[in-house]
Write an enzyme that holds these catalytic residues in place. Structure first.
Site, PDB file in Angstrom:
ATOM      1  N   ARG A  11       0.717  -1.224   0.065  1.00 22.95           N
ATOM      2  CA  ARG A  11      -0.110   0.052   0.003  1.00 22.95           C
ATOM      3  C   ARG A  11       0.899   1.384  -0.126  1.00 22.95           C
ATOM      4  O   ARG A  11       1.048   1.920  -0.992  1.00 22.95           O
ATOM      5  CB  ARG A  11      -1.058  -0.171   1.143  1.00 22.95           C
ATOM      6  CG  ARG A  11      -2.082   0.869   1.123  1.00 22.95           C
ATOM      7  CD  ARG A  11      -1.923   2.201   1.332  1.00 22.95           C
ATOM      8  NE  ARG A  11      -1.627   2.300   2.839  1.00 22.95           N
ATOM      9  CZ  ARG A  11      -1.079   3.713   3.402  1.00 22.95           C
ATOM     10  NH1 ARG A  11      -1.150   4.651   2.606  1.00 22.95           N
ATOM     11  NH2 ARG A  11      -0.787   3.637   4.785  1.00 22.95           N
ATOM     12  N   GLU A 141      -4.404  10.333  10.124  1.00 25.54           N
ATOM     13  CA  GLU A 141      -3.728  11.158   8.876  1.00 25.54           C
ATOM     14  C   GLU A 141      -3.000  12.521   9.547  1.00 25.54           C
ATOM     15  O   GLU A 141      -3.867  13.278  10.014  1.00 25.54           O
ATOM     16  CB  GLU A 141      -4.485  11.194   7.682  1.00 25.54           C
ATOM     17  CG  GLU A 141      -3.594  11.539   6.469  1.00 25.54           C
ATOM     18  CD  GLU A 141      -4.413  12.074   5.119  1.00 25.54           C
ATOM     19  OE1 GLU A 141      -5.627  12.167   5.193  1.00 25.54           O
ATOM     20  OE2 GLU A 141      -3.696  12.322   4.191  1.00 25.54           O
TER      21      GLU A 141
END
Ligand SMILES: [Zn+2]
Length: 502
Positions: A11, A141
């Site tokens: 990923r 994030e």
């Protein structure tokens, strides 16, 4: 005490510029990571990337299910209502790593949502995923900037999530800006609002401290740290798997579940398919990290491993090597002679050493495989060349495939062969393989092929080709030097033949 590792080569690692893995390659990497490396978790893609990606993840999940490893397969998804969840259901994946905003700036500017709205959306999504049998981890994030600039936001969000059913809270240093002391401080602050044993830390290497930051996070108490094979990833990449494993096993109170002997294999495999080669000095997996160059170190090793540390090559299925060059001494030569089973008198050793130093001064690379040639040169004893390439003609043209004609002497028999190939050297190797097959000579696999052209760009300069060959457990290199690149490769191949043919 064990610490868990999550590998995100497929990923985050695939975000390296110019790197893209095929579905078959992805499945092979997952199999290696879970069955051989024995890593705890793998993140295999982002949801909703493409149709092709969906098929690829389906194949991975099908395999994992059969192996009873489905719980270890994770997919990154987004706060997008039902879309990511639906994608995971279609793929047969049971773990969603939900990318939520870990800084107020990202929340307000990118999402254009109030924190309250965003927390509500995330909560709903977690419940929805759970109702469909999907476990959820949440990424904050840009968490590092969140801690620097909007702590209250981060803490409020953590409090909300502490009351949900999430499995892990993932704290990424998205831009790789934190120092080890900040990692420690921020994680301890987070601990007041969320259980630390359910935290992951995800480092990036922008300042070259990804591994140090991961070690700190583990020491403070998180239960899992993230990494990628060879440290692949955007910009400077993520924490490299092999180095992280060694650091945690040796320098912390914790142990990983990883099989250290598998690390080099998986690293080489990813080097090959990603086309991103590790520098030769990269910890654990770099080509030269277990090579002693200084003669005094070789001498110390011979007198009782005086220069050895816990970081031994054997742990990783590698061997200590002793470089031959201008800094090498008698001890390095002796290590190499022993390896090649060559006996020399002291007087002969002196002569050989003199020549090695001379060649080393000219910056020529000398490998232990070169030694027999140097010895025969100096001692004027003709080395019985079992194999000699008598003729080699390769023709290439813009139209059509390159062809090679080869005339070779093996143990006094002269043999001819011809072949076509995808390149000049390929045609030569195919012609050679035909002969080898007839003569029942098992050729080693070509593992790596590197060409060194001296700087300056003159077309008449000498070219050095280094080929790495491999049989099951044994890797060796041969070098050929010529003004023609192809002939340099042919010479390196001739050396290989002389080394393998009895
Ligand atoms: Zn990342």
């Amino acid at each position: 005490m064990t610490i868990n590792l999550l590998d995100t080569t497929l990923r985050d690692g695939e975000q390296t510029r110019g790197v893209s893995f095929s579905p078959q390659e992805k499945l092979s990497i997952v199999k290696m990571l879970l069955k051989e490396v024995k890593i705890n978790r793998v993140e295999v893609t982002s949801a909703r990337v493409s149709e092709g990606e969906l098929e690829s993840v389906k194949a991975i999940c099908e395999w994992a299910k059969k192996e009873n490893l489905l719980e270890k397969i994770e997919v990154l998804g987004f706060v997008d209502g039902e879309k990511s969840i639906d994608w995971l259901v279609k793929a047969g994946c049971k773990k969603l790593n939900l990318l939520a905003k870990g800084s107020e700036k990202h929340c307000r500017k990118q999402l254009r949502k109030s924190p309250k709205q965003h927390f509500e959306d995330v909560k709903k999504l977690i419940e929805n995923a759970n109702s469909k049998g999907i476990g959820v981890n949440v990424y904050f994030e840009d968490w590092s900037n969140g801690m620097r600039n909007s702590k209250e936001y981060v803490f409020d969000f953590a409090k909300v999530l502490a009351k949900t059913n999430i499995e892990q809270l993932m704290l990424p240093d998205t831009l790789g800006i934190l120092s080890p002391s900040e990692v420690k401080k921020y994680i301890l602050e987070m601990k007041q609002f969320f259980p630390i044993e359910k935290m992951d830390f995800h480092a990036h290497n922008d300042y070259g401290v990804a591994t140090a930051n991961s070690l700190t996070a583990v020491e403070v108490g998180v239960s899992c740290v993230h990494c990628t094979i060879n440290g692949l990833g955007e910009r400077t990449g993520n924490t490299p798997l092999a180095e992280l494993v060694a650091v945690l096993n040796d320098l912390s109170e914790f142990k990983t579940s990883v099989d250290e002997k598998s690390l080099v294999k998986v690293s080489r495999f990813v080097e090959q398919i990603s086309g991103k080669k590790n520098p030769s000095n990269k910890p654990i997996v770099g080509e030269n990290v277990f090579t002693q160059t200084a003669g005094i170190h070789a001498d110390g090793d011979a007198k009782g491993n005086l220069y050895a540390s816990a970081l031994t090559p054997e742990r990783f299925g590698r061997k200590r090597e002793y470089a031959l060059g201008k800094l090498s001494g008698k001890a390095s030569l002796e290590h190499n002679l022993k390896k090649l089973k060559i006996d020399l008198t002291d007087e002969q050793k002196k002569l050989v050493l003199k020549e090695i130093i001379l060649l080393g001064d000219k910056k020529k690379t000398i490998t232990s495989e070169d030694l027999p040639f140097i010895i025969s040169d100096i001692l004027k004893t003709p080395l019985t060349e079992k194999v000699k390439i008598l003729e080699c003609e390769v023709s290439s043209s813009i139209k059509g495939k390159p062809t090679a004609f080869l005339k070779i002497k093996i143990n006094n028999a002269e043999l001819n062969s011809e072949a076509e190939g995808n390149g000049g050297y390929d045609a030569f190797m195919i012609a050679l393989k035909k002969i080898a097959l007839k003569q029942k000579i098992p050729l080693p696999k070509l593992l790596d092929y590197a060409v060194t052209i001296p700087p300056g760009g003159k077309t008449n300069a000498l070219v050095e080709t280094t080929i790495t060959w491999g049989n099951k457990d044994d890797e060796f290199r041969t070098i050929g030097v010529d003004s023609d690149q192809l002939m340099a490769s042919v010479k390196a191949t001739e050396k290989m033949l002389n080394l393998i043919i009895e």
